[in-house]
Motif scaffolding. Structure first.
Motif, PDB file in Angstrom:
ATOM      1  N   SER A   1       0.785  -1.184  -0.035  1.00 41.90           N
ATOM      2  CA  SER A   1       0.144   0.042   0.040  1.00 41.90           C
ATOM      3  C   SER A   1       0.809   1.196   0.313  1.00 41.90           C
ATOM      4  N   VAL A   2       0.711   1.487  -1.428  1.00 44.42           N
ATOM      5  CA  VAL A   2       2.044   3.254  -1.208  1.00 44.42           C
ATOM      6  C   VAL A   2       1.118   4.475  -1.920  1.00 44.42           C
ATOM      7  N   TYR A   3       1.067   5.582  -1.531  1.00 45.40           N
ATOM      8  CA  TYR A   3       0.329   6.894  -2.355  1.00 45.40           C
ATOM      9  C   TYR A   3       0.658   8.081  -2.156  1.00 45.40           C
ATOM     10  N   ALA A   4       0.626   8.625  -2.741  1.00 45.37           N
ATOM     11  CA  ALA A   4       1.511  10.354  -2.419  1.00 45.37           C
ATOM     12  C   ALA A   4       0.606  11.191  -2.073  1.00 45.37           C
ATOM     13  N   ASP A   5       0.868  12.200  -1.636  1.00 44.51           N
ATOM     14  CA  ASP A   5       0.092  13.075  -1.411  1.00 44.51           C
ATOM     15  C   ASP A   5       0.420  14.208  -1.809  1.00 44.51           C
TER      16      ASP A   5
ATOM     17  N   MET B   1       4.279  13.732  -1.108  1.00 44.81           N
ATOM     18  CA  MET B   1       5.279  13.003  -0.204  1.00 44.81           C
ATOM     19  C   MET B   1       4.910  11.756  -0.148  1.00 44.81           C
ATOM     20  N   GLU B   2       5.380  10.905  -0.490  1.00 43.06           N
ATOM     21  CA  GLU B   2       5.187   9.251  -0.816  1.00 43.06           C
ATOM     22  C   GLU B   2       5.399   8.436   0.607  1.00 43.06           C
ATOM     23  N   ILE B   3       4.187   8.120   0.817  1.00 45.13           N
ATOM     24  CA  ILE B   3       3.582   7.530   1.849  1.00 45.13           C
ATOM     25  C   ILE B   3       3.134   5.750   1.635  1.00 45.13           C
ATOM     26  N   GLU B   4       4.141   4.916   2.505  1.00 43.99           N
ATOM     27  CA  GLU B   4       4.026   3.545   2.226  1.00 43.99           C
ATOM     28  C   GLU B   4       4.027   3.204   4.024  1.00 43.99           C
ATOM     29  N   GLU B   5       2.738   2.305   4.080  1.00 46.01           N
ATOM     30  CA  GLU B   5       2.016   1.548   4.932  1.00 46.01           C
ATOM     31  C   GLU B   5       1.690   2.858   5.900  1.00 46.01           C
ATOM     32  N   GLY B   6       1.590   3.908   6.116  1.00 42.26           N
ATOM     33  CA  GLY B   6       1.181   4.441   6.841  1.00 42.26           C
ATOM     34  C   GLY B   6       2.245   5.586   7.556  1.00 42.26           C
ATOM     35  N   LEU B   7       3.968   5.428   6.857  1.00 38.49           N
ATOM     36  CA  LEU B   7       4.668   6.144   7.451  1.00 38.49           C
ATOM     37  C   LEU B   7       5.400   6.742   6.014  1.00 38.49           C
TER      38      LEU B   7
END
Length: 811
Positions: A360-364, A398-404
């Motif tokens: 689970s990876v997403y960009a903010d 920001m690229e967020i992986e597993e909530g971090l």
């Protein structure tokens, strides 16, 4: 169109007393002499613009010059320029005739010269009006993908940038109202363009070098997203849209409004967009890097591509003070977007009894933008008009992986451009420009593949044009200084290897340990002085036809990412290394990468464009041919080596060699290349409600020494049948993408495919506004399609069949 010198007959002295001094009054008519209502008549080089009344009449007063050039634009007619001699008594009673055209003709805002898409020496296309509303997508590249000469580097529907004639990234400039968008989209395809199509009034594409106006970052072209956030006229209007898509459950709501209070113009827009992971055709597979595993890890049993959900929202507020000689305005805009990053998997083989899941990876993303625009007629002996554009942009991704938070990208930029246009001198019209841009880019985190850097550019340019009978000649020159500074550039230990070496034992680490001692830490400062020269001509050789030619020599300084990159870039599934480094000549050395001792050269493009246009009548035709020879072309070359991605891959005591955490090493190199091809569009107005369009484009991109450049768009052919009635409009479009087997080393070919799209709209009036209810379908045959220009073509095919339902209004 043909420019005509019209010497108006003077009215008898007894009647002339009713005229204003140096006034112009006349009528705009069609080929049959019938009046053309609601045509815009503009005095070129001055902020004077009026609309014809129901009888086609218009009038200007107090034109303080002995000559004037009027530019006339009207829907379904070719734009025309008329040059008038203005005696002291003024001119009245003239008739200015327009010719009907099957082509869509729209004025281009990206140029300081007043010209439409059919009057430019450089090929230009404009997406506006209903066509823009029906084609708008969540990303800019996908919005423009059907425009001739433009492709998308499709990135799982969450991010895409336009590709112009095979060029993208740092060679294609994305602008918002004429100034750099200020995002990080040119650093990698997984970085979204910070421009929203649903609130734009038009999107302009300049195909070919546009360095004269925009600098060396536009050596491949410009995409200018235009909106009305700074009002330029006293008018009250607005529009809104609601839409729902089936393939990814997308919901869209957007709206904008403009009004005025006295001399103050006011503007506001807002949008919200949300979608889930998109579905793929039933037979399509979403391949994983590990070829011995099942090939639908990322798609899952549901037939959806994981990590392609997104949500976005934003608004703009603007105001201007409207003067008799122009306007001055200021705006603020904010964009927030969260979107998944497909293909971002660090886990190679699943253990026994476990399922392989996409991480689970997403960009903010967040961007704040302040922009100042001004156009003023000064009527000074040496300065006719001053145009000012200033912008400040604060961008964070920001690229967020597993909530971090794994990696953070920041870009703060300031830009200012001033255009000083002089009065007509010996029939020459034009002026100079002063252009400044500064950006501070920073990437921090596990996947910060490029170090923090600052780029500064200062440029001056001169642009002139003159009519020689039916020929319009355009000349220009630009010189600039580009400075790239970076502190603490790192050369880490990297022992990349080839998979051919797997038979041998590797006792050393194949990647670099971010905690290890670096081989070298140093500062970088590079200064470049690129210049550009261009000459163009448009010849109206007979009524309704013209020929255009554009010749240019443009130089480009390499970008900071092309020079300084050194690290894993998961967005491109590669380990990127900049041109500041090179492969070690000793293949057995433990350190695979060393500093490049060769000088860093500028990219030099020598471009020739030829354009033929048939404008008037029921058949319109535009054909462009181009040849572009580029020396020192920077591109990513596959080295055949592999390196660790920097993540921990604990797979237990597996036998054999595990490559799950490895990425192919790509090195930026400079080579001489040749790009050539054509673009064509034919529009046939079969009868008043029916229109048939055929268009094609082709690009050949090859290395001068032999071989092909990677990710070159394939030959494309499309046809569209449209019906435009008073209340019902509809279109059916079939596009063929041919097989692309002209590939670079270690690049795979891509099969051809067909896409069938259609739409039906119902127009009606209600609640004091014009309303359109529409349904549209994309990929109606549910065909598996893989985009050759995409870095993720093997992982993310295009979405499957989609049906959209929407309603929009305008007042």
């Amino acid at each position: 169109m043909r420019r005509k010198t019209i010497v108006a007959s003077l009215i008898a002295a007894s009647l002339s007393g009713q005229l204003w001094a140096q006034s112009v009054q006349g009528t705009v008519v069609d080929e049959q002499g019938q009046p053309v209502a609601e045509a815009w008549v503009t005095v070129v080089g001055q902020n004077k613009k009026v609309k014809t009344d129901a009888s086609g009449r218009f009038e200007f007063t107090d034109l303080q010059s002995k000559q004037a050039e009027l530019h006339i634009e009207a829907s379904s007619f070719a734009h025309r320029n008329f040059r008038l001699d203005l005696p002291a008594q003024g001119v009245q009673g003239i008739q200015l005739a327009l010719s009907s055209t099957a082509l869509e003709v729209i004025d281009v805002k990206a140029s300081p010269f007043h010209a439409s898409s059919t009057e430019s020496a450089l090929p230009v296309s404009v997406l506006a009006g209903d066509r823009l509303k029906m084609n708008q997508q969540s990303t800019l590249g996908d919005t423009l993908k059907n425009e001739v000469g433009v492709h998308s580097n499709f990135y799982g529907s969450v991010a895409s940038s336009p590709i112009i004639r095979g060029l993208d990234g740092p060679r294609v400039l994305i602008t918002q109202n004429g100034l750099d968008a200020g995002d990080a989209s040119r650093v990698g395809p997984d970085h979204s363009v910070s421009a929203e199509a649903s609130t734009a009034s038009q999107i302009e594409v300049l195909r070919g070098p546009a360095t004269l106006f925009y600098g060396s970052g536009a050596i491949g072209g410009v995409v200018n997203v235009v909106d009305n956030r700074i009002p330029t006229e006293q008018v009250t209007k607005g529009e809104w849209m609601l839409q729902r898509e089936s393939v990814n459950n997308e919901k869209l709501a957007s709206g904008s409004a403009q009004t005025f209070i006295g001399q103050t113009g006011l503007y506001a827009d807002v949008f919200w967009r949300d979608n889930d992971d998109y579905s793929i055709p039933g037979e399509a597979e979403v391949h994983h890097d590990d070829e011995d595993e099942d090939h639908d890890h990322e798609a899952g049993a549901s037939g959806k591509v994981a990590n392609t959900a997104a949500t976005a929202k934003g608004f703009s507020l603007g105001s201007s003070y409207l003067l008799e000689n122009g306007f001055v305005g200021l705006s603020f805009g904010q964009l927030k977007r969260e979107y998944g990053i497909p293909g971002h998997s660090h886990g190679g083989h699943a253990h026994e009894g476990e399922e392989h899941a996409e991480e689970s990876v997403y960009a903010d993303l967040k961007q704040d933008r302040v922009q100042f625009l001004s156009e003023l007629d000064l009527d000074l002996p040496w300065l006719q008009q001053l145009n000012s554009r200033i912008a400040y942009t604060d961008y964070q991704h920001m690229e967020i992986e597993e909530g971090l938070v794994g990696t953070t990208f920041k870009n703060q930029s300031e830009e200012a451009r001033f255009e000083l246009l002089h009065p007509v001198i010996a029939d020459w019209r034009g002026g100079g420009s002063l252009h400044y841009k500064h950006s501070d880019f920073e990437a921090v985190g596990a996947e910060a593949f490029t170090p923090p850097s600052s780029t500064e550019m200062l440029a001056v340019a001169l642009m002139e044009e003159r009519h020689f009978g039916p020929v319009l000649l355009q000349l220009g020159a630009r010189t600039e200084q580009v400075t790239i500074n970076a502190a603490d550039v790192l050369l880490p230990p990297l022992a990349a290897h080839s998979h051919d070496d797997d038979a041998h034992d590797h006792d050393h680490d194949h990647g670099h340990d971010h905690g290890a001692e670096f081989i070298r830490v140093f500062d970088v400062e590079h200064k470049f002085k690129p210049y550009s020269l261009s000459a163009g001509a448009v010849w109206d050789f007979t009524e309704g036809y013209n020929l255009g030619v554009s010749v240019s020599r443009s130089e480009r300084a390499p970008s900071a990412s092309e020079l300084l990159s050194f690290g894993p870039h998961i967005g491109t599934a590669s380990y990127e290394i900049g041109a500041l480094f090179s492969l070690n000549d000793d293949p057995h050395a433990e350190q695979a990468i060393v500093l490049n001792r060769q000088p860093i050269e500028m990219e030099v493009a020598n471009n020739l464009d030829l354009t033929f246009r048939k404008i008037s009548g029921d058949i319109g035709l535009v054909f462009n041919a181009f040849y572009n020879k580029v020396d020192n072309y920077y591109y990513q070359q596959n080295t055949g080596l592999f390196a660790e991605d920097g993540h921990n891959h604990d797979h237990g005591d597996e036998e054999g060699h595990d490559h799950s955490g490895e990425l192919p090493v790509y090195l930026f190199v400079a080579e001489n290349v040749i790009l050539h091809g054509f673009e064509s569009q034919l529009v046939w107005q079969i009868a008043q409600p029916y229109r048939f369009t055929v268009q094609a484009d082709y690009i050949r991109a090859r290395l001068d020494r032999g071989g092909d450049l990677p990710r070159t768009p394939p030959l494309r052919l499309s046809s569209e049948l449209a019906y435009e009635g008073d209340q019902i409009s509809a279109d059916l479009r079939l596009t063929r993408y041919f097989k692309q087997d002209r590939v670079s080393e270690l690049e795979s070919a891509t099969a051809g495919y067909n896409l069938l799209d259609a739409s039906v709209s119902y127009h009606f009036s209600g609640a004091l506004q014009d309303i359109v209810l529409y349904v549209k379908g994309e990929n109606l045959t549910d065909e598996e399609a893989r985009v050759h220009t995409s870095f993720l073509k093997d992982k993310t095919p295009l979405p499957g069949r989609s049906l959209g339902l929407g309603i929009r209004g305008q007042f």
